[in-house]
Design a protein around this motif. Structure first.
Motif, PDB file in Angstrom:
ATOM      1  N   UNK A  52       1.597  21.711   9.864  1.00 31.09           N
ATOM      2  CA  UNK A  52       0.149  21.590   9.995  1.00 31.09           C
ATOM      3  C   UNK A  52      -0.369  20.412   9.151  1.00 31.09           C
ATOM      4  N   UNK A  53      -1.172  19.524   9.739  1.00 29.80           N
ATOM      5  CA  UNK A  53      -1.717  18.404   8.976  1.00 29.80           C
ATOM      6  C   UNK A  53      -2.497  18.830   7.738  1.00 29.80           C
ATOM      7  N   UNK A  54      -3.124  19.990   7.789  1.00 32.59           N
ATOM      8  CA  UNK A  54      -3.888  20.447   6.631  1.00 32.59           C
ATOM      9  C   UNK A  54      -2.980  20.639   5.416  1.00 32.59           C
ATOM     10  N   UNK A  55      -1.713  20.969   5.649  1.00 33.49           N
ATOM     11  CA  UNK A  55      -0.775  21.137   4.535  1.00 33.49           C
ATOM     12  C   UNK A  55      -0.444  19.793   3.893  1.00 33.49           C
ATOM     13  N   UNK A  56      -0.289  18.755   4.716  1.00 32.35           N
ATOM     14  CA  UNK A  56      -0.039  17.422   4.175  1.00 32.35           C
ATOM     15  C   UNK A  56      -1.259  16.947   3.378  1.00 32.35           C
ATOM     16  N   UNK A  57      -2.440  17.217   3.896  1.00 28.57           N
ATOM     17  CA  UNK A  57      -3.677  16.858   3.200  1.00 28.57           C
ATOM     18  C   UNK A  57      -3.778  17.584   1.858  1.00 28.57           C
ATOM     19  N   UNK A  58      -3.439  18.860   1.861  1.00 26.67           N
ATOM     20  CA  UNK A  58      -3.474  19.643   0.618  1.00 26.67           C
ATOM     21  C   UNK A  58      -2.459  19.106  -0.389  1.00 26.67           C
ATOM     22  N   UNK A  59      -1.304  18.661   0.102  1.00 31.67           N
ATOM     23  CA  UNK A  59      -0.291  18.090  -0.791  1.00 31.67           C
ATOM     24  C   UNK A  59      -0.810  16.809  -1.438  1.00 31.67           C
ATOM     25  N   UNK A  60      -1.471  15.966  -0.648  1.00 32.12           N
ATOM     26  CA  UNK A  60      -2.063  14.733  -1.189  1.00 32.12           C
ATOM     27  C   UNK A  60      -3.069  15.085  -2.282  1.00 32.12           C
ATOM     28  N   UNK A  61      -3.956  15.997  -1.982  1.00 37.58           N
ATOM     29  CA  UNK A  61      -5.003  16.389  -2.925  1.00 37.58           C
ATOM     30  C   UNK A  61      -4.419  16.978  -4.215  1.00 37.58           C
ATOM     31  N   UNK A  62      -3.454  17.864  -4.073  1.00 39.17           N
ATOM     32  CA  UNK A  62      -2.853  18.503  -5.245  1.00 39.17           C
ATOM     33  C   UNK A  62      -2.127  17.485  -6.122  1.00 39.17           C
ATOM     34  N   UNK A  63      -1.408  16.565  -5.493  1.00 39.85           N
ATOM     35  CA  UNK A  63      -0.681  15.558  -6.270  1.00 39.85           C
ATOM     36  C   UNK A  63      -1.635  14.592  -6.969  1.00 39.85           C
ATOM     37  N   UNK A  64      -2.729  14.243  -6.312  1.00 42.99           N
ATOM     38  CA  UNK A  64      -3.718  13.382  -6.970  1.00 42.99           C
ATOM     39  C   UNK A  64      -4.366  14.087  -8.156  1.00 42.99           C
ATOM     40  N   UNK A  65      -4.617  15.376  -8.009  1.00 43.86           N
ATOM     41  CA  UNK A  65      -5.181  16.133  -9.130  1.00 43.86           C
ATOM     42  C   UNK A  65      -4.182  16.214 -10.281  1.00 43.86           C
ATOM     43  N   UNK A  66      -2.903  16.384  -9.958  1.00 41.13           N
ATOM     44  CA  UNK A  66      -1.866  16.403 -10.991  1.00 41.13           C
ATOM     45  C   UNK A  66      -1.803  15.047 -11.694  1.00 41.13           C
ATOM     46  N   UNK A  67      -1.952  13.971 -10.933  1.00 37.86           N
ATOM     47  CA  UNK A  67      -1.975  12.634 -11.529  1.00 37.86           C
ATOM     48  C   UNK A  67      -3.171  12.482 -12.468  1.00 37.86           C
ATOM     49  N   UNK A  68      -4.329  12.952 -12.026  1.00 39.90           N
ATOM     50  CA  UNK A  68      -5.522  12.877 -12.882  1.00 39.90           C
ATOM     51  C   UNK A  68      -5.338  13.685 -14.165  1.00 39.90           C
ATOM     52  N   UNK A  69      -4.682  14.822 -14.052  1.00 35.69           N
ATOM     53  CA  UNK A  69      -4.509  15.703 -15.213  1.00 35.69           C
ATOM     54  C   UNK A  69      -3.481  15.170 -16.199  1.00 35.69           C
TER      55      UNK A  69
END
Length: 96
Positions: A52-69
């Motif tokens: 599901x594309x929504x899972x790829x989108x969620x992965x992008x978002x989660x990894x960017x948040x991890x980068x910010x943190x």
């Protein structure tokens, strides 16, 4: 780390690390999302063609948040890897 609760951030990073491990293709180094139909049918293997594309989108978002943190470039690279799923780095090698 930013965000206040270091223990919660560490737990989130550990969970994201685990998820990233199971979402990697064993043969190619691409994001290989696990389709939900395998879990519905009780199969232990990944459902390769129910991604599901929504899972790829969620992965992008989660990894960017991890980068910010954390500020660790690893998470920015993981975010790009997940984003590239949309550009054709997927099982069918088709851009969406």
């Amino acid at each position: 780390m930013r965000g206040g609760n270091d223990e919660m951030i560490s737990a989130g990073l550990a969970a994201l690390d685990w998820l990233g491990t199971i979402q990697r293709c064993e043969i190619k180094v691409i994001l290989c999302l696990s389709g939900h139909m395998a879990s519905i049918r009780g199969k232990p293997e990944k459902a390769r063609f129910d991604q599901q594309p929504v899972e790829a989108c969620a992965a992008v978002s989660a990894c960017l948040q991890a980068y910010r943190a954390t500020g660790k470039s690893r998470w920015r690279k993981e975010a790009w890897s997940a984003f590239n799923w949309f550009l054709g780095d997927n099982d069918l090698q088709v851009a969406l």
